[in-house]
Motif scaffolding. Structure first.
Motif, PDB file in Angstrom:
ATOM      1  N   ALA A   1     -14.122 -38.022  38.327  1.00 31.04           N
ATOM      2  CA  ALA A   1     -12.808 -38.384  37.796  1.00 31.04           C
ATOM      3  C   ALA A   1     -12.688 -38.078  36.310  1.00 31.04           C
ATOM      4  CB  ALA A   1     -12.538 -39.859  38.058  1.00 31.04           C
ATOM      5  N   ALA A   2     -13.777 -38.221  35.556  1.00 31.54           N
ATOM      6  CA  ALA A   2     -13.722 -38.048  34.103  1.00 31.54           C
ATOM      7  C   ALA A   2     -14.015 -36.633  33.648  1.00 31.54           C
ATOM      8  CB  ALA A   2     -14.714 -39.000  33.435  1.00 31.54           C
TER       9      ALA A   2
ATOM     10  N   LEU B   1      -2.664 -53.992  39.717  1.00 34.58           N
ATOM     11  CA  LEU B   1      -2.587 -54.181  41.163  1.00 34.58           C
ATOM     12  C   LEU B   1      -1.259 -54.826  41.562  1.00 34.58           C
ATOM     13  CD1 LEU B   1      -6.245 -55.430  41.838  1.00 34.58           C
ATOM     14  CD2 LEU B   1      -5.323 -53.109  42.095  1.00 34.58           C
ATOM     15  N   ALA B   2      -0.802 -55.791  40.766  1.00 27.86           N
ATOM     16  CA  ALA B   2       0.470 -56.450  41.071  1.00 27.86           C
ATOM     17  C   ALA B   2       1.646 -55.489  40.952  1.00 27.86           C
ATOM     18  CB  ALA B   2       0.668 -57.636  40.134  1.00 27.86           C
ATOM     19  N   ALA B   3       1.514 -54.479  40.073  1.00 29.81           N
ATOM     20  CA  ALA B   3       2.582 -53.497  39.909  1.00 29.81           C
ATOM     21  C   ALA B   3       2.520 -52.389  40.945  1.00 29.81           C
ATOM     22  CB  ALA B   3       2.522 -52.900  38.508  1.00 29.81           C
ATOM     23  N   GLY B   4       1.544 -52.410  41.818  1.00 28.85           N
ATOM     24  CA  GLY B   4       1.445 -51.413  42.873  1.00 28.85           C
ATOM     25  C   GLY B   4       0.641 -50.185  42.525  1.00 28.85           C
ATOM     26  N   VAL B   5      -0.100 -50.205  41.396  1.00 29.91           N
ATOM     27  CA  VAL B   5      -0.937 -49.062  41.022  1.00 29.91           C
ATOM     28  C   VAL B   5      -2.166 -49.043  41.930  1.00 29.91           C
ATOM     29  CG1 VAL B   5      -2.154 -47.915  39.141  1.00 29.91           C
ATOM     30  CG2 VAL B   5      -0.145 -49.328  38.653  1.00 29.91           C
ATOM     31  N   PRO B   6      -2.565 -47.871  42.460  1.00 28.29           N
ATOM     32  CA  PRO B   6      -3.769 -47.804  43.307  1.00 28.29           C
ATOM     33  C   PRO B   6      -4.982 -48.406  42.601  1.00 28.29           C
ATOM     34  CG  PRO B   6      -2.562 -45.755  43.438  1.00 28.29           C
ATOM     35  CD  PRO B   6      -1.883 -46.574  42.387  1.00 28.29           C
ATOM     36  N   GLY B   7      -5.799 -49.135  43.376  1.00 28.52           N
ATOM     37  CA  GLY B   7      -6.875 -49.924  42.794  1.00 28.52           C
ATOM     38  C   GLY B   7      -7.930 -49.113  42.067  1.00 28.52           C
TER      39      GLY B   7
ATOM     40  N   GLY C   1      -5.457 -35.397  33.325  1.00 27.57           N
ATOM     41  CA  GLY C   1      -5.913 -36.378  34.297  1.00 27.57           C
ATOM     42  C   GLY C   1      -4.954 -36.579  35.447  1.00 27.57           C
ATOM     43  N   THR C   2      -3.656 -36.504  35.150  1.00 26.94           N
ATOM     44  CA  THR C   2      -2.680 -36.708  36.224  1.00 26.94           C
ATOM     45  C   THR C   2      -2.869 -35.694  37.340  1.00 26.94           C
ATOM     46  OG1 THR C   2      -1.067 -37.664  34.703  1.00 26.94           O
ATOM     47  CG2 THR C   2      -0.224 -36.740  36.772  1.00 26.94           C
ATOM     48  N   PHE C   3      -2.967 -34.417  36.985  1.00 24.19           N
ATOM     49  CA  PHE C   3      -3.144 -33.381  38.007  1.00 24.19           C
ATOM     50  C   PHE C   3      -4.537 -33.451  38.632  1.00 24.19           C
ATOM     51  CE2 PHE C   3       0.212 -31.681  35.258  1.00 24.19           C
ATOM     52  CZ  PHE C   3       1.173 -31.362  36.208  1.00 24.19           C
ATOM     53  N   TRP C   4      -5.532 -33.742  37.819  1.00 27.15           N
ATOM     54  CA  TRP C   4      -6.905 -33.777  38.329  1.00 27.15           C
ATOM     55  C   TRP C   4      -7.116 -34.939  39.287  1.00 27.15           C
ATOM     56  CZ3 TRP C   4     -10.694 -30.839  39.352  1.00 27.15           C
ATOM     57  CH2 TRP C   4     -12.008 -31.313  39.466  1.00 27.15           C
ATOM     58  N   TRP C   5      -6.603 -36.095  38.956  1.00 28.00           N
ATOM     59  CA  TRP C   5      -6.768 -37.264  39.822  1.00 28.00           C
ATOM     60  C   TRP C   5      -5.952 -37.120  41.102  1.00 28.00           C
ATOM     61  CZ3 TRP C   5      -5.782 -40.629  34.918  1.00 28.00           C
ATOM     62  CH2 TRP C   5      -6.937 -40.582  34.107  1.00 28.00           C
ATOM     63  N   ARG C   6      -4.817 -36.426  40.982  1.00 28.66           N
ATOM     64  CA  ARG C   6      -4.047 -36.134  42.192  1.00 28.66           C
ATOM     65  C   ARG C   6      -4.841 -35.215  43.113  1.00 28.66           C
ATOM     66  NH1 ARG C   6       0.131 -38.121  45.246  1.00 28.66           N
ATOM     67  NH2 ARG C   6       1.183 -36.424  46.360  1.00 28.66           N
TER      68      ARG C   6
ATOM     69  N   GLY D   1      -7.471 -37.087  44.957  1.00 29.64           N
ATOM     70  CA  GLY D   1      -6.975 -38.055  45.918  1.00 29.64           C
ATOM     71  C   GLY D   1      -7.034 -39.498  45.469  1.00 29.64           C
ATOM     72  N   LEU D   2      -7.025 -39.731  44.152  1.00 33.23           N
ATOM     73  CA  LEU D   2      -7.045 -41.109  43.660  1.00 33.23           C
ATOM     74  C   LEU D   2      -5.689 -41.786  43.805  1.00 33.23           C
ATOM     75  CD1 LEU D   2      -9.247 -40.815  40.433  1.00 33.23           C
ATOM     76  CD2 LEU D   2      -9.918 -41.546  42.720  1.00 33.23           C
ATOM     77  N   TYR D   3      -4.635 -41.015  44.019  1.00 28.83           N
ATOM     78  CA  TYR D   3      -3.322 -41.596  44.275  1.00 28.83           C
ATOM     79  C   TYR D   3      -2.494 -40.640  45.126  1.00 28.83           C
ATOM     80  CZ  TYR D   3      -1.392 -38.599  40.569  1.00 28.83           C
ATOM     81  OH  TYR D   3      -1.003 -37.523  39.795  1.00 28.83           O
TER      82      TYR D   3
END
Length: 646
Positions: free
Chosen positions: A394-395, A572-578, A636-641, A644-646
């Protein structure tokens, strides 16, 4: 009268001997009274003239090496010659007295630094045979200096030796808690406990623990006592008020992650003690250091290489890279606390300071706070499978892009006066030559770190946990003598971290168990819903808030212990993947370590070097933080997508 006359005759004879100073060689060659003898040479003196004495300080023309003693027997002694004929019979009493006087050893002189020699200004040089004759005899009394005592430096944690003469100690400052921070820290908790209304869904025990926890966090920020001492007071308050039972209060002292953090300090000490980290960095300077920009890249890349096996950013800064940077800067005429610091040192220190945050974010084991983040995430139900590999995947891309961009961007906005450093590779090569070949302890350190990192990467597949891998590595270092137990005991930061980390982890875990975290997350979720924010927008707002709040903290790990669980619950309460929430907050924890001169341990180390001005740190710290946020946000946005982190 006869005795008086005899005494006067003896005194007259002694006076003549002193004036003439007769000396002879080992083979009995006669030396006449034309030559006045010094302790180490025979110098010619013209007849009827008095020597002119010039006195000056000089120690370079003295031979201070010891010489073998020259032994003489009675046969050689009997060969003393007078002015007319050789002595064929044993010397008379007066001649024996003459020999005794002429062969007395010279007086001891002071050490060379304080020596004043009386030199004779004489007209003619001594013939070579007489020089040889004199040197063979005078070597018996050649001076040899007393052995110099090399007193080792006394460390801050070391007791001076009894024979040292310490300066009188100044009056010690007042001890105990600082009054104003103490009052403010206690007031924060007491206000929550007795003044703030307790929600109906929160139990009295949970509310009381929250008040103690807030007082503890306030004390970590304000500092009425050292961190470990204040955390212990908070733990004592929780047990004394029966808010927590003893077993629950001390449960975190058996936590695997905390012991992994402690052992990581010992690994860092091994890198510094063996000199392995210094050697690796010096090789990169040799390869890339022909220009200032290349020199900066060499230092940055070398830190990224040793970061996974040296899990302390502060140890890397103070034990490896700052000494190298100071040496290079001074060789280029760039001095600390001086206008010349902008020649080279300011740029190198600022670049290393800012790039270290990305090195720490690149690997799970590159910083102690990384391990604590994942532990706190586990308590909220966020489990990261195969954590070392998942973290690195991820990093990797955003961290590498930031590492490559930071030296170049600072080169443009904070340029050094010296652009080329052609002497740096030569200095590095000379240093490597002085260091010699890789030592046995360095090879042991290399092998141990390869084993530990391999087990951290593949340990889950073979059933070896991260802390067990670290324990095996430390055991090897102890068995083979790379580290000894005194090294571990003297690593005070490790034991201090154990004490206050365990307190914060225990309190945070009990707050989760008693429902405080769920109540806070629900409240934040309702607030975010009122603003109609989507989870990506809430993610940006929460991450920015978590980052900027660090201006109030003087420790990355303290920030994690105080706020990581609460902000993760808000995500988590805002719906962001854990998993995305946990990793993003953890990466953020490393990036804000270069905001100010007090934001982390390495910040204090680099600022203390004297090459950075306070306005530059605040200005460039904030500017670099924005650049890093942009890189990590976009890349990071494109890489994490993609991952499959979100």
């Amino acid at each position: 009268m006869e005795n008086v006359a005899r005494g006067l005759a003896i005194l007259l004879k002694i006076t003549c001997v002193v004036i003439r100073i007769v000396e002879f060689s080992s083979d009995g060659t006669r030396i006449t009274n034309k030559y006045l003898l010094a302790p180490h040479a025979v110098l010619p003196l013209a007849a009827g003239t008095r020597p002119q004495v010039s006195t000056h300080r000089d120690s370079t023309d003295c031979d201070w090496s010891p010489r073998p003693s020259q032994h003489y027997n009675s046969e050689n002694t009997a060969r003393l010659l007078d002015h007319s004929a050789p002595v064929l019979s044993p010397p008379a009493p007066m001649e024996r007295l003459q020999i005794a006087v002429s062969h007395r050893p010279p007086l001891l002189l002071p050490s060379p630094n304080h020596l004043r020699r009386r030199q004779l200004s004489l007209p003619a040089p001594l013939p070579l045979p007489l020089q040889l004759a004199s040197s063979s005899l005078s070597s018996r009394y050649r001076l040899s200096p007393a052995t110099r005592r090399h007193t080792p430096p006394i460390l801050a944690s070391q007791t001076p030796s009894p024979d040292s003469d310490p300066e009188p100690e100044a009056s010690s400052p007042p001890t105990g808690a600082k009054l104003v921070p103490l009052i403010l820290s206690l007031a924060a908790g007491l206000a929550v406990r007795f003044l703030a209304p307790r929600p109906a869904e929160v139990s009295l025990q949970a509310w009381q623990l929250l008040s103690i926890f807030l007082s503890t966090i306030a004390g970590l920020v304000l500092g009425p006592l050292p961190v470990g001492a204040w955390a212990f007071l908070g733990l004592t308050a929780a047990v004394a008020t029966r808010t927590l039972p003893f077993e629950a209060a001390f449960s975190a002292f058996t936590n695997e992650v905390i012991w992994l953090i402690v052992i990581s300090f010992f690994f860092a000490r091994g890198f510094v003690k063996t000199g392995l980290g210094d050697r690796i960095a010096t090789y990169f300077i040799k390869w890339l250091g022909s220009s200032t920009l290349g020199l900066s890249y060499g230092l940055t890349i070398s830190e990224a290489c040793i970061a996974p096996a040296m899990p302390s950013t502060t140890a890397r800064a103070g034990g490896v890279f700052l000494p190298i940077i100071k040496s290079l800067s001074l060789s280029a005429g760039s001095k600390p606390n001086d206008p010349s610091s902008r020649k080279l040192g300011s740029y190198l220190v600022m670049t290393q300071f800012q790039a270290a945050s990305n090195s720490s974010a690149l690997f799970l084991t590159a910083a102690a706070q990384n391990l604590l983040c994942l532990k706190l995430a586990e308590e909220l139900g966020i489990i990261v499978a195969n954590p070392w590999v998942a973290w690195f995947k991820a990093a990797s891309l955003p961290a590498i892009v930031s590492l490559l961009a930071t030296p170049y961007l600072l080169y443009k906005i904070f340029p050094p006066e010296i652009k080329d450093t052609p002497e740096a590779p030569a200095l590095a090569a000379e240093k490597l030559k002085r260091m010699g070949p890789v030592t046995k302890n360095e090879w042991v350190m290399i092998g141990t770190m390869i084993l530990a990192v391999s087990l951290w990467v593949f340990g889950d597949a073979i059933g070896v946990s991260s802390v067990v891998a670290a324990m095996l590595g430390l055991s090897i270092l102890l068995l083979l003598g790379v580290l000894d137990w005194d090294d571990c005991l003297s690593e005070k930061s490790a034991w201090d971290t154990l004490s206050w980390f365990a307190v914060l982890v225990a309190m945070a875990g009990q707050l989760t168990n008693l429902g405080i975290v769920s109540w806070m997350s629900t409240s934040v979720a309702k607030m975010l819903e009122s603003f109609s924010l989507s989870w990506p927008a809430a993610f940006v707002v929460l991450e920015a808030s978590y980052f900027l709040i660090h201006y109030l903290f003087a420790s990355q790990t303290g920030h994690v212990g105080a706020l990581f669980s609460a902000f993760l619950a808000m995500h988590l309460a805002a719906g962001v993947p854990g998993v995305l929430s946990a990793l993003a907050l953890a990466f953020n924890t490393n990036l804000f370590g270069a905001l100010t001169h007090y934001s982390s341990g390495q910040a204090a180390v680099y600022f203390g070097a004297g090459y950075l001005e306070l306005p530059d740190i605040f200005k460039l710290g904030f500017l670099t933080a924005l650049i890093n946020a942009l890189i990590w946000g976009v890349v990071g946005t494109f890489w994490w997508r993609f991952l499959g982190l979100y």
